[in-house]
Design a protein around this motif. Structure first.
Motif, PDB file in Angstrom:
ATOM      1  N   LEU A  74      -0.684   4.833 -38.919  1.00 11.41           N
ATOM      2  CA  LEU A  74      -0.084   4.924 -40.567  1.00 11.41           C
ATOM      3  C   LEU A  74       0.481   6.124 -41.046  1.00 11.41           C
ATOM      4  O   LEU A  74       1.560   6.028 -41.651  1.00 11.41           O
ATOM      5  N   ALA A  75      -0.145   7.072 -40.634  1.00 10.85           N
ATOM      6  CA  ALA A  75       0.555   8.475 -40.990  1.00 10.85           C
ATOM      7  C   ALA A  75       1.798   8.650 -40.407  1.00 10.85           C
ATOM      8  O   ALA A  75       2.535   9.720 -40.877  1.00 10.85           O
ATOM      9  N   ILE A  89       7.145   7.215 -45.277  1.00 15.83           N
ATOM     10  CA  ILE A  89       6.487   8.416 -45.865  1.00 15.83           C
ATOM     11  C   ILE A  89       7.631   9.675 -46.250  1.00 15.83           C
ATOM     12  O   ILE A  89       7.483  10.350 -47.132  1.00 15.83           O
ATOM     13  N   ASP A 138       4.163  -2.462 -41.743  1.00 16.16           N
ATOM     14  CA  ASP A 138       3.084  -1.689 -41.849  1.00 16.16           C
ATOM     15  C   ASP A 138       1.705  -2.079 -42.056  1.00 16.16           C
ATOM     16  O   ASP A 138       0.771  -1.677 -41.190  1.00 16.16           O
ATOM     17  N   PHE A 179      -0.686  17.390 -51.315  1.00 16.53           N
ATOM     18  CA  PHE A 179      -1.087  18.050 -52.706  1.00 16.53           C
ATOM     19  C   PHE A 179      -0.008  18.600 -53.521  1.00 16.53           C
ATOM     20  O   PHE A 179      -0.048  18.303 -54.743  1.00 16.53           O
ATOM     21  N   ASN A 215       1.383   2.558 -47.008  1.00 17.01           N
ATOM     22  CA  ASN A 215       0.095   2.108 -47.051  1.00 17.01           C
ATOM     23  C   ASN A 215      -0.736   3.215 -47.291  1.00 17.01           C
ATOM     24  O   ASN A 215      -0.522   4.331 -46.720  1.00 17.01           O
ATOM     25  N   ALA A 272      -2.678   5.588 -44.901  1.00 17.18           N
ATOM     26  CA  ALA A 272      -1.707   6.628 -44.064  1.00 17.18           C
ATOM     27  C   ALA A 272      -2.377   8.188 -44.634  1.00 17.18           C
ATOM     28  O   ALA A 272      -2.403   8.970 -43.764  1.00 17.18           O
ATOM     29  N   HIS A 273      -2.863   8.111 -45.553  1.00 14.19           N
ATOM     30  CA  HIS A 273      -3.402   9.414 -46.091  1.00 14.19           C
ATOM     31  C   HIS A 273      -4.770   9.248 -46.585  1.00 14.19           C
ATOM     32  O   HIS A 273      -5.608  10.304 -46.659  1.00 14.19           O
ATOM     33  N   TYR A 274      -5.434   8.058 -46.918  1.00 12.67           N
ATOM     34  CA  TYR A 274      -6.768   8.029 -47.420  1.00 12.67           C
ATOM     35  C   TYR A 274      -7.823   7.233 -46.412  1.00 12.67           C
ATOM     36  O   TYR A 274      -7.144   6.350 -45.911  1.00 12.67           O
ATOM     37  N   GLU A 289      -3.763   9.948 -56.465  1.00 14.45           N
ATOM     38  CA  GLU A 289      -2.672   9.088 -56.548  1.00 14.45           C
ATOM     39  C   GLU A 289      -3.103   7.750 -56.879  1.00 14.45           C
ATOM     40  O   GLU A 289      -3.895   7.059 -56.331  1.00 14.45           O
ATOM     41  N   ARG A 328      -7.676  11.845 -45.767  1.00 15.87           N
ATOM     42  CA  ARG A 328      -8.043  11.941 -44.284  1.00 15.87           C
ATOM     43  C   ARG A 328      -8.055  13.404 -43.851  1.00 15.87           C
ATOM     44  O   ARG A 328      -8.622  13.634 -43.100  1.00 15.87           O
ATOM     45  N   ASN A 351      -8.678  18.024 -51.194  1.00 13.17           N
ATOM     46  CA  ASN A 351      -9.060  17.308 -52.724  1.00 13.17           C
ATOM     47  C   ASN A 351      -8.108  16.503 -53.008  1.00 13.17           C
ATOM     48  O   ASN A 351      -7.319  16.839 -54.150  1.00 13.17           O
ATOM     49  N   MET A 352      -8.130  15.358 -52.361  1.00 19.52           N
ATOM     50  CA  MET A 352      -7.141  14.363 -52.975  1.00 19.52           C
ATOM     51  C   MET A 352      -7.771  13.060 -52.678  1.00 19.52           C
ATOM     52  O   MET A 352      -8.814  12.614 -51.946  1.00 19.52           O
TER      53      MET A 352
END
Lengths: 270, 136
Positions: free
Chosen positions: A116-117, A122, A203, A270, B13, B16-18, B59, B90, B94-95
Motif C-alpha cells: 500500500l505504501a 500517495i 487499493d 511528518f 488507504n 499505507a503509512h500506519y 492524521e 510504519r 511520531n505519527m
C-alpha cells in the motif's frame, strides 16, 4: 435502430456491446431514466440518509457473491448475535475469499507483491477507471443528449460516456480511463469501457488490472429515483479466471456539492 | 481492517503509512491543527515518561469528508488538551492515524481515519431497528 458497439464483449452469459435481442431499440434522443445529480456512497456523512436500507448501509465494494452472503447474515435470524463489527469482518473475509479464488497466478502474484505504501495516489497520481468507479466519494452525472459526463472528487477522473451510437475506436490508445460508450436497458444505464491501461484497480481490495481489461458498469435507478444500484464487472483474463463483479450502491444526495481540493502529497509524512 | 468496508473518504488507504492492527495512546497539547487535503492533521506536544518533550503528527479523515460533517478549520485550537488513540506509523516516526480524539471534557469528537467508531454506532443502531422490524 442504433447499433451501439461491436459484439466482441461477453461477460459471463451477458452479451454486451450490441443491443440484446430482447431489448427495446434505444433512441439516444429519448432518455428513459434520469440519472442527473450527485450520488453518494455509504460514506460516513451520508450513512444515515433515509434512502439507505440496511443492506445498502453495509454494502461497500462487495462482490456479488458477498452481497448475497450479506442478505443471509441480515435476514437469517440465527445470525442475530452478530454485531455490526462482526458482520463487517465476515463481509471482508468473504470478499477476499471470493477474490482469492478468482485470481489467476498472475493476479495473485501481482497482488501479493503490492505494498500500500507504493500506491501512486500517495503521490497524487489520478485513479484509473475501476478505482474511480469503486471510490467512496460522491459523483455527479450530467446527462446530455449524446453523452453523459461523470465527475467526481479527489483523484477520480472525469469521464465521458458516449451515447450517440458510436463504436469504440478500432486502434484506440490505451489510457487509465479507457474509452466508454453507453446505452440504456430500461431503468439501467450500461457503460462499456475498453482501451484501459494496466493499473491498480482498487487499493483496498488489492486488485490490479492488465492492459487487456474491459469494464462493464450497470447503473440501475430505483422506481422512486433515489437509489442507484451500481455494479462493476471487471473482465480481465490476465488477472482473473472469470469476470469479477463488484457492487457499489449509491443514493441521490441533492444537498451534496462536489468539492475538489488540490491534492497535496503530504500524507504519511511528518 | 484493510478492505475498508466502513471506508474513509480518503484517496488512499491508511494502512499505507500506519500499522492498522496496533493501537497506541498519547495525550498532550495541540500546537497546530491543519485542515488540509488529503487528511486533516493535528500536531500535538507530549511529555515522555523520561520528561522529554515530543511532537507528534496525527492524521485523521479527509478534510472534504470532515467539512461535510460540520468540521471547520478551528475545530481544534493551539492549547487544547487532547487524548488520542490511533495506529502507529510504519516508519516508527511520531505519527498516528487517529481513531479517537478526546478533548479535556472527555468527549470524543471523532473525525479519525475511517470514522470507524462513529460508523459502527450508526450501523449498530440500524441493525437493532432492522431486526426489531423484521421479526414483527
Amino acid at each position: 435502430m442504433v447499433v451501439l458497439a461491436s459484439s466482441f464483449f461477453v461477460f459471463s452469459g451477458c452479451t454486451t456491446g450490441e443491443v440484446p435481442a430482447d431489448s427495446e431499440p434505444v433512441d439516444p434522443q429519448v432518455t428513459p431514466v434520469d440519472l442527473s445529480g450527485v450520488w453518494s456512497t455509504n460514506s460516513f456523512d451520508t450513512l444515515d440518509n433515509p434512502d439507505w436500507d440496511i443492506v445498502g448501509q453495509f454494502s461497500s465494494r462487495l462482490t456479488t457473491e458477498t452481497y448475497e452472503h450479506l442478505q443471509t447474515l441480515l435476514y437469517d435470524s440465527t445470525n442475530d448475535h452478530l454485531s455490526a463489527t462482526e458482520i463487517i469482518d465476515a463481509l471482508e473475509e468473504h470478499t477476499f475469499a471470493v477474490i482469492d479464488d478468482r485470481l489467476t497466478e498472475t493476479g495473485r502474484s501481482v497482488g501479493n507483491a503490492f505494498d500500500l505504501a507504493d500506491d501512486p495516489a500517495i503521490q497524487c497520481e489520478s485513479f484509473g477507471i475501476f478505482r474511480t468507479v469503486l471510490h467512496s466519494d460522491p459523483i455527479e452525472f450530467e446527462v446530455l443528449d449524446d453523452r453523459i459526463i461523470i465527475t467526481g472528487e479527489d483523484l477520480t477522473v472525469d469521464r465521458t460516456v458516449y451515447l450517440d451510437g458510436r463504436n469504440h475506436p478500432e486502434e484506440g490508445v490505451k489510457s487509465p480511463i479507457g474509452h466508454s460508450i453507453g446505452w440504456y436497458e430500461g431503468r439501467t444505464l450500461v457503460v462499456e469501457t475498453v482501451n484501459i491501461s494496466s493499473n491498480l484497480a482498487d487499493d483496498s481490495l488489492a486488485i490490479h488490472n492488465s492492459d487487456g481489461a474491459k469494464g462493464l458498469e450497470r447503473y440501475t435507478i430505483s422506481s422512486n429515483g433515489r437509489n442507484l444500484d451500481v455494479e462493476l464487472t471487471i473482465d480481465d483474463p490476465v488477472m482473473f479466471r472469470e469476470p469479477l463483479i463488484i457492487k457499489r450502491p449509491r443514493v441521490l444526495t441533492p444537498n451534496v456539492e462536489l468539492d475538489r481540493q488540490p491534492c497535496e502529497s503530504i500524507s504519511g509524512q511528518f | 481492517m484493510v478492505l475498508g468496508i466502513p471506508c474513509a473518504s480518503a484517496h488512499h488507504n491508511f494502512a499505507a503509512h500506519y500499522r492498522t492492527e496496533e493501537i497506541v495512546e498519547i495525550s498532550g497539547v495541540v500546537t497546530e491543527f491543519r485542515f488540509v487535503n488529503p487528511h486533516a492533521r493535528v500536531y500535538v506536544e507530549t511529555t515522555s515518561v523520561a520528561g522529554n518533550i515530543e511532537v507528534w503528527m496525527v492524521e485523521g479523515d479527509a478534510s472534504v469528508a470532515l467539512r461535510r460533517s460540520g468540521w471547520s478549520a478551528d475545530q481544534l485550537k493551539p492549547g487544547d488538551r487532547v487524548e488520542i488513540t490511533g495506529n502507529p506509523s510504519r516508519s516508527g516516526a511520531n505519527m498516528l492515524g487517529w481513531k479517537t480524539l478526546r478533548l479535556a471534557d472527555g468527549i470524543d469528537i471523532g473525525g479519525g481515519s475511517g470514522r470507524l467508531e462513529e460508523r459502527l454506532s450508526i450501523l449498530n443502531a440500524s441493525l437493532s431497528r432492522f431486526r426489531d422490524q423484521r421479526d414483527r
